[in-house]
Write a protein that holds these residues in place. Structure first.
Motif, PDB file in Angstrom:
ATOM      1  N   ALA A 131       0.725  -1.359   0.001  1.00 24.75           N
ATOM      2  CA  ALA A 131       0.079   0.145  -0.045  1.00 24.75           C
ATOM      3  C   ALA A 131       0.887   1.325   0.140  1.00 24.75           C
ATOM      4  CB  ALA A 131      -0.616  -0.062   1.103  1.00 24.75           C
ATOM      5  N   ASN A 132       1.929   1.261   0.278  1.00 28.59           N
ATOM      6  CA  ASN A 132       2.917   2.596   0.465  1.00 28.59           C
ATOM      7  C   ASN A 132       3.639   2.755  -0.792  1.00 28.59           C
ATOM      8  OD1 ASN A 132       3.641   4.688   2.058  1.00 28.59           O
ATOM      9  ND2 ASN A 132       5.785   3.742   2.465  1.00 28.59           N
ATOM     10  N   VAL A 133       3.559   1.983  -1.805  1.00 29.21           N
ATOM     11  CA  VAL A 133       4.236   2.278  -3.010  1.00 29.21           C
ATOM     12  C   VAL A 133       3.263   3.032  -3.851  1.00 29.21           C
ATOM     13  CG1 VAL A 133       5.122   1.317  -5.217  1.00 29.21           C
ATOM     14  CG2 VAL A 133       5.741   0.235  -3.031  1.00 29.21           C
ATOM     15  N   ALA A 134       3.545   4.245  -4.045  1.00 32.15           N
ATOM     16  CA  ALA A 134       2.568   5.167  -4.845  1.00 32.15           C
ATOM     17  C   ALA A 134       2.859   4.818  -6.199  1.00 32.15           C
ATOM     18  CB  ALA A 134       3.009   6.513  -4.629  1.00 32.15           C
ATOM     19  N   ARG A 135       4.156   4.629  -6.881  1.00 32.13           N
ATOM     20  CA  ARG A 135       4.204   4.323  -8.359  1.00 32.13           C
ATOM     21  C   ARG A 135       5.680   3.861  -8.218  1.00 32.13           C
ATOM     22  NH1 ARG A 135       3.932   9.567  -7.461  1.00 32.13           N
ATOM     23  NH2 ARG A 135       5.474  10.935  -7.919  1.00 32.13           N
ATOM     24  N   PHE A 136       5.909   3.357  -9.459  1.00 33.90           N
ATOM     25  CA  PHE A 136       7.120   2.754  -9.950  1.00 33.90           C
ATOM     26  C   PHE A 136       7.421   2.976 -11.319  1.00 33.90           C
ATOM     27  CE2 PHE A 136       4.707  -0.985 -10.208  1.00 33.90           C
ATOM     28  CZ  PHE A 136       4.854  -1.571 -11.360  1.00 33.90           C
ATOM     29  N   ARG A 137       8.690   3.226 -11.952  1.00 31.47           N
ATOM     30  CA  ARG A 137       8.848   3.274 -13.294  1.00 31.47           C
ATOM     31  C   ARG A 137      10.025   2.381 -13.477  1.00 31.47           C
ATOM     32  NH1 ARG A 137      11.566   8.944 -15.196  1.00 31.47           N
ATOM     33  NH2 ARG A 137      13.556   7.606 -14.466  1.00 31.47           N
ATOM     34  N   THR A 138       9.883   1.599 -14.686  1.00 35.77           N
ATOM     35  CA  THR A 138      10.580   0.488 -14.977  1.00 35.77           C
ATOM     36  C   THR A 138      11.501   0.879 -16.383  1.00 35.77           C
ATOM     37  OG1 THR A 138       9.010  -1.112 -14.041  1.00 35.77           O
ATOM     38  CG2 THR A 138      10.820  -1.805 -15.753  1.00 35.77           C
ATOM     39  N   GLN A 139      13.010   0.362 -15.973  1.00 33.50           N
ATOM     40  CA  GLN A 139      13.614   0.666 -17.520  1.00 33.50           C
ATOM     41  C   GLN A 139      14.522  -0.756 -17.611  1.00 33.50           C
ATOM     42  OE1 GLN A 139      16.126   3.832 -16.016  1.00 33.50           O
ATOM     43  NE2 GLN A 139      15.185   5.419 -17.820  1.00 33.50           N
ATOM     44  N   VAL A 140      14.213  -1.261 -18.738  1.00 34.36           N
ATOM     45  CA  VAL A 140      14.841  -2.756 -19.029  1.00 34.36           C
ATOM     46  C   VAL A 140      16.218  -2.430 -19.704  1.00 34.36           C
ATOM     47  CG1 VAL A 140      14.619  -4.765 -20.288  1.00 34.36           C
ATOM     48  CG2 VAL A 140      12.671  -3.713 -19.200  1.00 34.36           C
ATOM     49  N   VAL A 141      17.108  -3.101 -19.235  1.00 34.27           N
ATOM     50  CA  VAL A 141      18.443  -2.802 -19.826  1.00 34.27           C
ATOM     51  C   VAL A 141      18.536  -3.899 -20.902  1.00 34.27           C
ATOM     52  CG1 VAL A 141      20.791  -3.284 -19.413  1.00 34.27           C
ATOM     53  CG2 VAL A 141      19.572  -2.536 -17.394  1.00 34.27           C
ATOM     54  N   MET A 142      19.137  -2.887 -22.060  1.00 30.87           N
ATOM     55  CA  MET A 142      19.129  -3.873 -23.479  1.00 30.87           C
ATOM     56  C   MET A 142      20.683  -4.094 -23.345  1.00 30.87           C
ATOM     57  SD  MET A 142      17.067  -0.904 -25.590  1.00 30.87           S
ATOM     58  CE  MET A 142      18.282  -1.031 -26.887  1.00 30.87           C
ATOM     59  N   ASP A 143      21.513  -3.448 -23.121  1.00 24.30           N
ATOM     60  CA  ASP A 143      23.014  -3.976 -23.168  1.00 24.30           C
ATOM     61  C   ASP A 143      23.857  -3.677 -22.076  1.00 24.30           C
ATOM     62  OD1 ASP A 143      25.399  -4.805 -24.012  1.00 24.30           O
ATOM     63  OD2 ASP A 143      25.764  -2.958 -25.480  1.00 24.30           O
ATOM     64  N   ARG A 144      24.626  -4.601 -21.367  1.00 28.34           N
ATOM     65  CA  ARG A 144      25.460  -4.126 -20.006  1.00 28.34           C
ATOM     66  C   ARG A 144      26.750  -3.649 -20.538  1.00 28.34           C
ATOM     67  NH1 ARG A 144      25.853  -8.894 -15.822  1.00 28.34           N
ATOM     68  NH2 ARG A 144      27.844  -8.310 -16.378  1.00 28.34           N
ATOM     69  N   VAL A 145      26.695  -2.208 -20.584  1.00 32.18           N
ATOM     70  CA  VAL A 145      27.796  -1.605 -21.554  1.00 32.18           C
ATOM     71  C   VAL A 145      29.301  -1.623 -20.497  1.00 32.18           C
ATOM     72  CG1 VAL A 145      28.853   0.737 -22.029  1.00 32.18           C
ATOM     73  CG2 VAL A 145      26.393  -0.090 -22.811  1.00 32.18           C
ATOM     74  N   LYS A 146      28.668  -1.451 -19.233  1.00 30.44           N
ATOM     75  CA  LYS A 146      29.861  -1.466 -18.069  1.00 30.44           C
ATOM     76  C   LYS A 146      29.136  -1.856 -16.774  1.00 30.44           C
ATOM     77  CE  LYS A 146      33.347   1.204 -15.662  1.00 30.44           C
ATOM     78  NZ  LYS A 146      34.081   2.572 -15.522  1.00 30.44           N
ATOM     79  N   VAL A 147      29.725  -2.778 -16.082  1.00 28.48           N
ATOM     80  CA  VAL A 147      29.330  -3.247 -14.900  1.00 28.48           C
ATOM     81  C   VAL A 147      30.280  -3.368 -13.891  1.00 28.48           C
ATOM     82  CG1 VAL A 147      28.064  -5.155 -13.691  1.00 28.48           C
ATOM     83  CG2 VAL A 147      27.519  -4.438 -16.047  1.00 28.48           C
ATOM     84  N   GLY A 148      30.122  -2.812 -12.868  1.00 36.55           N
ATOM     85  CA  GLY A 148      31.414  -3.045 -11.820  1.00 36.55           C
ATOM     86  C   GLY A 148      30.846  -2.131 -10.382  1.00 36.55           C
ATOM     87  N   LEU A 149      31.550  -2.450  -9.339  1.00 37.06           N
ATOM     88  CA  LEU A 149      31.574  -1.806  -8.223  1.00 37.06           C
ATOM     89  C   LEU A 149      32.791  -1.286  -7.721  1.00 37.06           C
ATOM     90  CD1 LEU A 149      28.952  -4.399  -6.317  1.00 37.06           C
ATOM     91  CD2 LEU A 149      28.479  -2.005  -7.266  1.00 37.06           C
ATOM     92  N   ALA A 150      33.739  -1.263  -8.456  1.00 39.19           N
ATOM     93  CA  ALA A 150      35.210  -0.752  -8.318  1.00 39.19           C
ATOM     94  C   ALA A 150      34.905   0.611  -7.698  1.00 39.19           C
ATOM     95  CB  ALA A 150      36.110  -0.972  -9.145  1.00 39.19           C
ATOM     96  N   THR A 151      35.516   1.292  -6.599  1.00 38.98           N
ATOM     97  CA  THR A 151      35.577   2.744  -6.277  1.00 38.98           C
ATOM     98  C   THR A 151      36.768   3.208  -6.821  1.00 38.98           C
ATOM     99  OG1 THR A 151      34.418   2.042  -4.339  1.00 38.98           O
ATOM    100  CG2 THR A 151      35.646   4.155  -4.445  1.00 38.98           C
ATOM    101  N   PRO A 152      36.743   4.049  -7.508  1.00 38.89           N
ATOM    102  CA  PRO A 152      38.104   5.046  -8.243  1.00 38.89           C
ATOM    103  C   PRO A 152      38.990   5.552  -7.096  1.00 38.89           C
ATOM    104  CG  PRO A 152      36.291   5.552  -9.285  1.00 38.89           C
ATOM    105  CD  PRO A 152      35.725   4.974  -8.415  1.00 38.89           C
ATOM    106  N   LEU A 153      40.180   5.228  -6.861  1.00 40.39           N
ATOM    107  CA  LEU A 153      41.117   5.616  -6.240  1.00 40.39           C
ATOM    108  C   LEU A 153      42.228   6.433  -6.630  1.00 40.39           C
ATOM    109  CD1 LEU A 153      41.387   2.339  -3.902  1.00 40.39           C
ATOM    110  CD2 LEU A 153      40.262   4.428  -3.291  1.00 40.39           C
ATOM    111  N   PRO A 154      42.525   7.516  -6.303  1.00 37.24           N
ATOM    112  CA  PRO A 154      43.886   8.126  -6.656  1.00 37.24           C
ATOM    113  C   PRO A 154      45.061   7.405  -6.087  1.00 37.24           C
ATOM    114  CG  PRO A 154      43.018   9.421  -4.899  1.00 37.24           C
ATOM    115  CD  PRO A 154      41.845   8.441  -5.122  1.00 37.24           C
ATOM    116  N   THR A 155      46.206   6.959  -6.865  1.00 38.04           N
ATOM    117  CA  THR A 155      47.332   6.273  -6.360  1.00 38.04           C
ATOM    118  C   THR A 155      48.628   7.130  -6.181  1.00 38.04           C
ATOM    119  OG1 THR A 155      47.840   5.710  -8.620  1.00 38.04           O
ATOM    120  CG2 THR A 155      46.558   4.030  -7.495  1.00 38.04           C
ATOM    121  N   GLU A 156      48.558   8.254  -6.520  1.00 41.18           N
ATOM    122  CA  GLU A 156      49.537   9.285  -6.336  1.00 41.18           C
ATOM    123  C   GLU A 156      49.382   9.906  -5.093  1.00 41.18           C
ATOM    124  OE1 GLU A 156      52.406   9.100  -8.165  1.00 41.18           O
ATOM    125  OE2 GLU A 156      51.204   7.379  -9.138  1.00 41.18           O
ATOM    126  N   ILE A 157      50.431  10.415  -4.318  1.00 42.75           N
ATOM    127  CA  ILE A 157      50.105  11.376  -3.252  1.00 42.75           C
ATOM    128  C   ILE A 157      50.222  12.763  -3.636  1.00 42.75           C
ATOM    129  CG2 ILE A 157      50.728  11.845  -0.771  1.00 42.75           C
ATOM    130  CD1 ILE A 157      52.464   9.328  -0.748  1.00 42.75           C
TER     131      ILE A 157
END
Length: 157
Positions: A131-157
């Motif tokens: 009952a608490n969901v007012a609405r939802f909007r769906t997008q279907v993925v056509m192509d997995r262009v880039k998938v990841g969870l890596a966090t960018p890190l600077p390696t130089e000080i």
């Protein structure tokens, strides 16, 4: 927590690419001894910098060929309603990622299902029957262009 130095960031960069890398290979990549790398990895894990080490699967290879991005707007946003929705999404196997966001919607979900029939069943269980969901909007993925969870890190000080 000890601040991250250049070697910590190098180690984190490398283990994000391959968490199964041996201490010898990691040491060669970052310029430290294997023992020093192992000691730093233990500290990074103990401090919670490294939250988890997981295997990344191909959804299609395990029968989940449909990836869906869903924006969900709740009817009421009181803490108990937000917490209840968060708990349901954490428990739903289909949900790979769930973000509480700013903007028009309240949550953005990324989920995988075998097919559209399975997605429809998910929407009935988690959106239409809630009952608490007012609405939802769906997008279907056509192509997995880039998938990841890596966090960018600077390696130089």
């Amino acid at each position: 927590m000890k601040p991250l130095d250049r070697f910590d960031r190098l180690i984190l960069h490398e283990v994000q690419r391959d968490a199964r890398r041996t201490a010898d290979r990691l040491a060669a990549a970052v310029g430290l001894s294997p023992a020093a790398c192992q000691k730093r990895l233990k500290r990074l894990r103990d401090q919670g910098v490294i939250e988890r080490e997981i295997a990344v699967l191909s959804p299609a290879a395990v029968g989940r060929s449909l990836t869906v991005i869903v924006e969900v707007t709740l009817e009421r946003e009181r803490p108990e309603f937000l917490d209840a929705f968060k708990a349901r999404m954490r428990a739903a196997d289909e949900v790979m990622q769930c973000y509480y966001v700013t903007g028009e919607g309240d949550f953005v979900l990324i989920l995988t299902v075998p097919d559209m029939t399975a997605y429809e069943a998910f929407t009935r269980r988690h959106f239409f029957d809630e009952a608490n969901v007012a609405r939802f909007r769906t997008q279907v993925v056509m192509d997995r262009v880039k998938v990841g969870l890596a966090t960018p890190l600077p390696t130089e000080i």
